[in-house]
Design a protein around this motif. Structure first.
Motif, PDB file in Angstrom:
ATOM      1  N   ALA A   1      -7.093   4.326  -5.334  1.00 25.45           N
ATOM      2  CA  ALA A   1      -8.299   4.655  -4.566  1.00 25.45           C
ATOM      3  C   ALA A   1      -8.466   6.169  -4.548  1.00 25.45           C
ATOM      4  N   VAL A   2      -9.617   6.637  -5.025  1.00 22.34           N
ATOM      5  CA  VAL A   2      -9.829   8.067  -5.243  1.00 22.34           C
ATOM      6  C   VAL A   2     -11.172   8.491  -4.653  1.00 22.34           C
ATOM      7  N   THR A  49       0.843  -1.192   0.000  1.00 16.83           N
ATOM      8  CA  THR A  49       0.000   0.000   0.000  1.00 16.83           C
ATOM      9  C   THR A  49       0.880   1.244   0.000  1.00 16.83           C
ATOM     10  N   ARG A  50       0.430   2.273  -0.682  1.00 14.16           N
ATOM     11  CA  ARG A  50       1.038   3.598  -0.580  1.00 14.16           C
ATOM     12  C   ARG A  50      -0.064   4.571  -0.189  1.00 14.16           C
ATOM     13  N   ILE A  51       0.172   5.353   0.839  1.00 16.92           N
ATOM     14  CA  ILE A  51      -0.854   6.250   1.357  1.00 16.92           C
ATOM     15  C   ILE A  51      -0.868   7.545   0.567  1.00 16.92           C
ATOM     16  N   GLY A  52      -2.060   8.026   0.239  1.00 16.53           N
ATOM     17  CA  GLY A  52      -2.196   9.294  -0.464  1.00 16.53           C
ATOM     18  C   GLY A  52      -1.765  10.456   0.415  1.00 16.53           C
ATOM     19  N   ARG A  53      -1.324  11.521  -0.210  1.00 16.79           N
ATOM     20  CA  ARG A  53      -0.829  12.688   0.536  1.00 16.79           C
ATOM     21  C   ARG A  53      -1.654  13.938   0.236  1.00 16.79           C
ATOM     22  N   ARG A  54      -2.770  13.792  -0.487  1.00 10.79           N
ATOM     23  CA  ARG A  54      -3.596  14.951  -0.795  1.00 10.79           C
ATOM     24  C   ARG A  54      -4.461  15.304   0.407  1.00 10.79           C
ATOM     25  N   THR A  55      -5.039  16.518   0.363  1.00 11.38           N
ATOM     26  CA  THR A  55      -5.855  16.973   1.490  1.00 11.38           C
ATOM     27  C   THR A  55      -7.029  16.034   1.730  1.00 11.38           C
ATOM     28  N   LEU A  56      -7.711  15.673   0.661  1.00 13.79           N
ATOM     29  CA  LEU A  56      -8.804  14.702   0.735  1.00 13.79           C
ATOM     30  C   LEU A  56      -8.319  13.427   0.072  1.00 13.79           C
ATOM     31  N   THR A  57      -8.144  12.396   0.861  1.00 13.62           N
ATOM     32  CA  THR A  57      -7.596  11.165   0.310  1.00 13.62           C
ATOM     33  C   THR A  57      -8.280   9.966   0.947  1.00 13.62           C
ATOM     34  N   VAL A  58      -7.912   8.769   0.488  1.00 15.67           N
ATOM     35  CA  VAL A  58      -8.516   7.525   0.946  1.00 15.67           C
ATOM     36  C   VAL A  58      -7.541   6.814   1.882  1.00 15.67           C
ATOM     37  N   THR A  59      -8.040   6.257   2.955  1.00 12.77           N
ATOM     38  CA  THR A  59      -7.174   5.584   3.924  1.00 12.77           C
ATOM     39  C   THR A  59      -6.642   4.276   3.357  1.00 12.77           C
ATOM     40  N   ARG A  60      -5.555   3.799   3.936  1.00 11.35           N
ATOM     41  CA  ARG A  60      -4.953   2.536   3.500  1.00 11.35           C
ATOM     42  C   ARG A  60      -5.869   1.350   3.778  1.00 11.35           C
ATOM     43  N   ASP A  61      -6.816   1.511   4.720  1.00 12.58           N
ATOM     44  CA  ASP A  61      -7.688   0.407   5.108  1.00 12.58           C
ATOM     45  C   ASP A  61      -8.954   0.317   4.274  1.00 12.58           C
ATOM     46  N   ALA A  62      -9.005   1.060   3.169  1.00 17.74           N
ATOM     47  CA  ALA A  62     -10.193   0.977   2.314  1.00 17.74           C
ATOM     48  C   ALA A  62     -10.376  -0.447   1.788  1.00 17.74           C
ATOM     49  N   LEU A  63      -9.276  -1.125   1.503  1.00 18.53           N
ATOM     50  CA  LEU A  63      -9.320  -2.539   1.125  1.00 18.53           C
ATOM     51  C   LEU A  63      -8.849  -3.363   2.307  1.00 18.53           C
ATOM     52  N   THR A  64      -9.661  -4.300   2.740  1.00 19.18           N
ATOM     53  CA  THR A  64      -9.302  -5.167   3.855  1.00 19.18           C
ATOM     54  C   THR A  64      -9.526  -6.617   3.447  1.00 19.18           C
ATOM     55  N   PRO A  65      -8.848  -7.555   4.107  1.00 14.23           N
ATOM     56  CA  PRO A  65      -9.044  -8.969   3.774  1.00 14.23           C
ATOM     57  C   PRO A  65     -10.488  -9.438   3.957  1.00 14.23           C
ATOM     58  N   GLY A  66     -11.258  -8.751   4.807  1.00 11.17           N
ATOM     59  CA  GLY A  66     -12.627  -9.165   5.034  1.00 11.17           C
ATOM     60  C   GLY A  66     -13.596  -8.711   3.957  1.00 11.17           C
TER      61      GLY A  66
END
Length: 243
Positions: free
Chosen positions: A211-212, A111-128
């Motif tokens: 992820a956007v 995973t690479r975390i976004g750095r924009r003001t409004l971004t998506v967390t790294r946990d948007a995709l989970t194994p569950g």
């Protein structure tokens, strides 16, 4: 071989939604005897793949984290994707995921975390998350044979079944194009654009996704498609794909 398969069946029961299991719960889920399940769980605990956290209760053990770190560092697709993901994160500032699937379950390799003001967390995709609930997962489904998809759907729980599976025609188109895009089934404020990664033999090696926030994707859907496909293509070529 039966014991090895049983080990895999036990470990796959541990997810983000159910990180802890009782011995009796494991036995029920496996359709096995408590004594046989205890033997497997006890052996896994001894080598660190499980950890006992209470009387008859288990969680994943420390060896899992160690192996995951090794996988991230040495898996061919992870190695091939590292530079591309770093470049994308720097140029566009969006959150990126590299995934594979294992027996119908989503595996997040990097995973690479976004750095924009409004971004998506790294946990948007989970194994569950069920495969058909996200664009990356749907692209993995598109690579499966029909019988594999049918088996996947039979195993899906009630919550996942409330989200319809893409049609065979839609999955066939995803496979042809090597691309899928769409919102998360349980969060339509997030859109994933996903590109298929192939190895030297032309076989599926993973999926690279961006992820956007939905509002940002809506302004430039073609641009995100182009960036995603180009990045997935770069990783594929690093793996020897020439198609």
């Amino acid at each position: 071989m039966k014991t090895i398969r049983k080990v895999g069946d036990v470990l796959r029961l541990f997810t983000a939604e159910t990180p802890e299991h009782s011995l009796s719960g494991l036995a029920r889920a496996l359709g096995a005897s408590p004594s046989g399940t205890f033997d497997v769980a006890d052996g896994l605990t001894e080598i660190g793949l499980l950890a006992r956290v209470g009387r008859g209760r288990y969680r994943l053990g420390p060896l899992v984290a160690t192996l995951n770190a090794v996988l991230e560092d040495t898996a061919p697709v992870a190695e091939a994707a590292r530079e591309v993901m770093d470049r994308l994160a720097g140029e566009y500032g969006e959150t990126l995921h590299l995934t594979q699937q294992d027996d119908g379950r989503l595996l997040v390799l990097a995973t690479r975390i976004g750095r924009r003001t409004l971004t998506v967390t790294r946990d948007a995709l989970t194994p569950g998350l069920a495969l058909h609930e996200s664009a990356p997962g749907c692209l993995h489904l598109a690579e499966m044979e029909p019988a594999q998809r049918e088996a996947y759907w039979r195993r899906a729980d009630a919550a996942a079944r409330r989200v319809p599976m893409p049609s065979d025609e839609a999955l066939a188109q995803m496979r042809r194009e090597g691309y899928a895009a769409g919102p998360l089934a349980r969060d339509d404020d997030v859109v994933f654009t996903a590109g298929a990664i192939r190895n030297h033999a032309g076989l599926s090696a993973g999926v690279l996704s961006i992820a956007v926030p939905a509002s940002r994707h809506a302004r430039e859907p073609r641009a995100f498609r182009s960036v995603t496909l180009r990045a997935a293509g770069d990783v594929s070529r690093s793996l020897g794909y020439t198609g």
